[in-house]
Design a protein around this motif. Structure first.
Motif, PDB file in Angstrom:
ATOM      1  N   GLY A  78       0.807  -1.195   0.000  1.00 21.54           N
ATOM      2  CA  GLY A  78       0.000   0.000   0.000  1.00 21.54           C
ATOM      3  C   GLY A  78       0.851   1.261   0.000  1.00 21.54           C
ATOM      4  O   GLY A  78       2.013   1.216   0.427  1.00 21.54           O
ATOM      5  N   PRO A  79       0.329   2.362  -0.555  1.00 28.43           N
ATOM      6  CA  PRO A  79      -1.060   2.537  -0.983  1.00 28.43           C
ATOM      7  C   PRO A  79      -1.305   2.000  -2.393  1.00 28.43           C
ATOM      8  O   PRO A  79      -0.501   2.235  -3.293  1.00 28.43           O
ATOM      9  CB  PRO A  79      -1.244   4.052  -0.934  1.00 28.43           C
ATOM     10  N   CYS A  80      -2.418   1.267  -2.559  1.00 33.40           N
ATOM     11  CA  CYS A  80      -2.783   0.725  -3.869  1.00 33.40           C
ATOM     12  C   CYS A  80      -4.225   0.230  -3.811  1.00 33.40           C
ATOM     13  O   CYS A  80      -4.771  -0.040  -2.745  1.00 33.40           O
ATOM     14  CB  CYS A  80      -1.846  -0.419  -4.261  1.00 33.40           C
ATOM     15  N   TRP A  81      -4.832   0.122  -4.980  1.00 28.75           N
ATOM     16  CA  TRP A  81      -6.159  -0.470  -5.087  1.00 28.75           C
ATOM     17  C   TRP A  81      -6.014  -1.985  -5.084  1.00 28.75           C
ATOM     18  O   TRP A  81      -5.063  -2.529  -5.642  1.00 28.75           O
ATOM     19  CB  TRP A  81      -6.853  -0.028  -6.374  1.00 28.75           C
ATOM     20  N   LEU A  82      -6.987  -2.666  -4.494  1.00 28.39           N
ATOM     21  CA  LEU A  82      -6.925  -4.126  -4.421  1.00 28.39           C
ATOM     22  C   LEU A  82      -7.835  -4.796  -5.445  1.00 28.39           C
ATOM     23  O   LEU A  82      -7.417  -5.707  -6.150  1.00 28.39           O
ATOM     24  CB  LEU A  82      -7.297  -4.593  -3.010  1.00 28.39           C
ATOM     25  N   ASN A  83      -9.077  -4.366  -5.543  1.00 32.33           N
ATOM     26  CA  ASN A  83     -10.036  -5.051  -6.419  1.00 32.33           C
ATOM     27  C   ASN A  83     -10.768  -4.099  -7.361  1.00 32.33           C
ATOM     28  O   ASN A  83     -11.831  -4.441  -7.886  1.00 32.33           O
ATOM     29  CB  ASN A  83     -11.050  -5.829  -5.580  1.00 32.33           C
ATOM     30  N   ALA A  84     -10.213  -2.920  -7.579  1.00 32.99           N
ATOM     31  CA  ALA A  84     -10.898  -1.926  -8.403  1.00 32.99           C
ATOM     32  C   ALA A  84     -11.089  -2.393  -9.842  1.00 32.99           C
ATOM     33  O   ALA A  84     -12.128  -2.134 -10.452  1.00 32.99           O
ATOM     34  CB  ALA A  84     -10.132  -0.604  -8.369  1.00 32.99           C
ATOM     35  N   SER A  85     -10.093  -3.087 -10.397  1.00 27.58           N
ATOM     36  CA  SER A  85     -10.217  -3.528 -11.790  1.00 27.58           C
ATOM     37  C   SER A  85     -11.362  -4.526 -11.948  1.00 27.58           C
ATOM     38  O   SER A  85     -12.030  -4.558 -12.985  1.00 27.58           O
ATOM     39  CB  SER A  85      -8.900  -4.134 -12.279  1.00 27.58           C
ATOM     40  N   CYS A  86     -11.597  -5.346 -10.923  1.00 23.77           N
ATOM     41  CA  CYS A  86     -12.727  -6.281 -10.977  1.00 23.77           C
ATOM     42  C   CYS A  86     -14.043  -5.520 -11.063  1.00 23.77           C
ATOM     43  O   CYS A  86     -14.958  -5.902 -11.809  1.00 23.77           O
ATOM     44  CB  CYS A  86     -12.734  -7.181  -9.737  1.00 23.77           C
ATOM     45  N   PHE A  89     -11.091   1.193 -18.527  1.00 18.70           N
ATOM     46  CA  PHE A  89     -11.595  -0.139 -18.861  1.00 18.70           C
ATOM     47  C   PHE A  89     -10.524  -0.962 -19.573  1.00 18.70           C
ATOM     48  O   PHE A  89     -10.331  -2.143 -19.265  1.00 18.70           O
ATOM     49  CB  PHE A  89     -12.848  -0.030 -19.746  1.00 18.70           C
ATOM     50  N   ASP A  90      -9.807  -0.346 -20.508  1.00 19.85           N
ATOM     51  CA  ASP A  90      -8.759  -1.063 -21.239  1.00 19.85           C
ATOM     52  C   ASP A  90      -7.636  -1.501 -20.301  1.00 19.85           C
ATOM     53  O   ASP A  90      -7.104  -2.614 -20.426  1.00 19.85           O
ATOM     54  CB  ASP A  90      -8.191  -0.185 -22.355  1.00 19.85           C
ATOM     55  N   ILE A  91      -7.261  -0.638 -19.357  1.00 19.79           N
ATOM     56  CA  ILE A  91      -6.219  -0.989 -18.398  1.00 19.79           C
ATOM     57  C   ILE A  91      -6.675  -2.146 -17.514  1.00 19.79           C
ATOM     58  O   ILE A  91      -5.919  -3.097 -17.263  1.00 19.79           O
ATOM     59  CB  ILE A  91      -5.847   0.231 -17.537  1.00 19.79           C
ATOM     60  N   ALA A  92      -7.921  -2.068 -17.054  1.00 18.24           N
ATOM     61  CA  ALA A  92      -8.463  -3.138 -16.210  1.00 18.24           C
ATOM     62  C   ALA A  92      -8.538  -4.459 -16.971  1.00 18.24           C
ATOM     63  O   ALA A  92      -8.246  -5.527 -16.425  1.00 18.24           O
ATOM     64  CB  ALA A  92      -9.852  -2.744 -15.694  1.00 18.24           C
ATOM     65  N   LYS A  93      -8.888  -4.391 -18.241  1.00 18.67           N
ATOM     66  CA  LYS A  93      -8.975  -5.598 -19.064  1.00 18.67           C
ATOM     67  C   LYS A  93      -7.599  -6.228 -19.254  1.00 18.67           C
ATOM     68  O   LYS A  93      -7.450  -7.459 -19.189  1.00 18.67           O
ATOM     69  CB  LYS A  93      -9.588  -5.244 -20.425  1.00 18.67           C
ATOM     70  N   ALA A  94      -6.575  -5.397 -19.487  1.00 19.12           N
ATOM     71  CA  ALA A  94      -5.209  -5.910 -19.646  1.00 19.12           C
ATOM     72  C   ALA A  94      -4.727  -6.542 -18.339  1.00 19.12           C
ATOM     73  O   ALA A  94      -4.079  -7.600 -18.351  1.00 19.12           O
ATOM     74  CB  ALA A  94      -4.276  -4.789 -20.068  1.00 19.12           C
ATOM     75  N   HIS A  95      -5.034  -5.916 -17.223  1.00 17.87           N
ATOM     76  CA  HIS A  95      -4.653  -6.468 -15.922  1.00 17.87           C
ATOM     77  C   HIS A  95      -5.338  -7.804 -15.686  1.00 17.87           C
ATOM     78  O   HIS A  95      -4.731  -8.748 -15.172  1.00 17.87           O
ATOM     79  CB  HIS A  95      -5.021  -5.471 -14.817  1.00 17.87           C
ATOM     80  N   ARG A  96      -6.604  -7.899 -16.074  1.00 20.41           N
ATOM     81  CA  ARG A  96      -7.340  -9.158 -15.923  1.00 20.41           C
ATOM     82  C   ARG A  96      -6.702 -10.264 -16.749  1.00 20.41           C
ATOM     83  O   ARG A  96      -6.569 -11.409 -16.289  1.00 20.41           O
ATOM     84  CB  ARG A  96      -8.791  -8.950 -16.357  1.00 20.41           C
ATOM     85  N   LEU A  97      -6.305  -9.948 -17.960  1.00 19.12           N
ATOM     86  CA  LEU A  97      -5.686 -10.941 -18.832  1.00 19.12           C
ATOM     87  C   LEU A  97      -4.375 -11.442 -18.234  1.00 19.12           C
ATOM     88  O   LEU A  97      -4.099 -12.652 -18.245  1.00 19.12           O
ATOM     89  CB  LEU A  97      -5.439 -10.344 -20.217  1.00 19.12           C
ATOM     90  N   GLN A  98      -3.564 -10.535 -17.710  1.00 14.93           N
ATOM     91  CA  GLN A  98      -2.303 -10.932 -17.083  1.00 14.93           C
ATOM     92  C   GLN A  98      -2.561 -11.845 -15.887  1.00 14.93           C
ATOM     93  O   GLN A  98      -1.847 -12.832 -15.676  1.00 14.93           O
ATOM     94  CB  GLN A  98      -1.529  -9.697 -16.633  1.00 14.93           C
TER      95      GLN A  98
END
Length: 209
Positions: free
Chosen positions: A59-67, A110-119
């Motif tokens: 921290g500090p960071c987001w934990l589940n924001a991309s979800c 949304f694109d950043i969250a999608k890339a993070h999900r793929l990784q």
């Protein structure tokens, strides 16, 4: 996003002790969590233990924001490695603030969250191999000609076992146990910093490569 740019609002702030389950994979999200302070281990739990470790976040960071941005449930579990302070923002409030953003900014997010999900999906897929398979694959990839025995291969452990275990996504104790099992199966020999690969075909079969 950093905690300092969070809007000034009465969010729920919780201090969780070391060892707390902060995030559970597959569980519907009711709050968006921001880790203000502390370190969290990410991976897959088995029988209450983080058997497959993927890394840590500080921290500090987001934990589940991309979800939340994607409208999906978490793919991984998160366990507090230290005491952590977590700011919990109600889902409805977070989504309302997302909708207040310009459309172009939401599209980028949304694109950043999608890339993070793929990784994350790729990392979880890698963990689908059991510990023995991953260790066998690692040994084969790090094999080099033995200096003292022409025609044979050896692996030099140039890092501490806990660091190698972290690369493989397993606990240090699991790595030591697997090496012991491979010796008992006569697939490898040796101890300490140098391991001899005795049965390459057996290791390849175990690694499924």
């Amino acid at each position: 996003m950093h905690a300092s740019i969070l809007p000034n609002r009465p969010d729920s702030v919780a201090t969780l002790p070391q060892g707390s389950l902060v995030l559970q994979r597959g569980t519907p999200i009711t709050h968006v969590d921001h880790v203000d302070e502390g370190r969290i281990a990410i991976g897959l739990l088995e029988q209450g233990q983080l058997a497959h470790r993927m890394g840590t976040i500080q921290g500090p960071c987001w934990l589940n924001a991309s979800c939340v941005v994607l409208g999906m449930t978490p793919l991984v579990d998160a366990v507090a490695e230290t005491a952590v302070q977590v700011r919990r923002i109600p889902l409805e409030q977070f989504n309302a603030e997302l909708q207040s953003m310009p459309e172009s900014a939401r599209s980028v997010l949304f694109d950043i969250a999608k890339a993070h999900r793929l990784q994350t999906e790729l990392a979880v897929s890698r963990l689908s191999k059991d510990a023995e398979a991953r260790c066998a694959e690692w040994l084969l990839r790090h094999a080099e000609p033995a200096s003292h025995t022409p025609g044979e291969l050896t692996v030099m452990l140039r890092q501490r076992k806990r660091l190698i275990a972290a690369q493989l996504g397993i606990a240090p104790e699991t790595f030591s146990r697997v090496l012991r099992q491979l010796r008992e199966q006569s697939l490898i020999s040796g101890s300490g910093r140098e391991l001899n690969l005795l049965d390459l075909n057996g290791l390849r079969t175990l690694a499924r490569i």
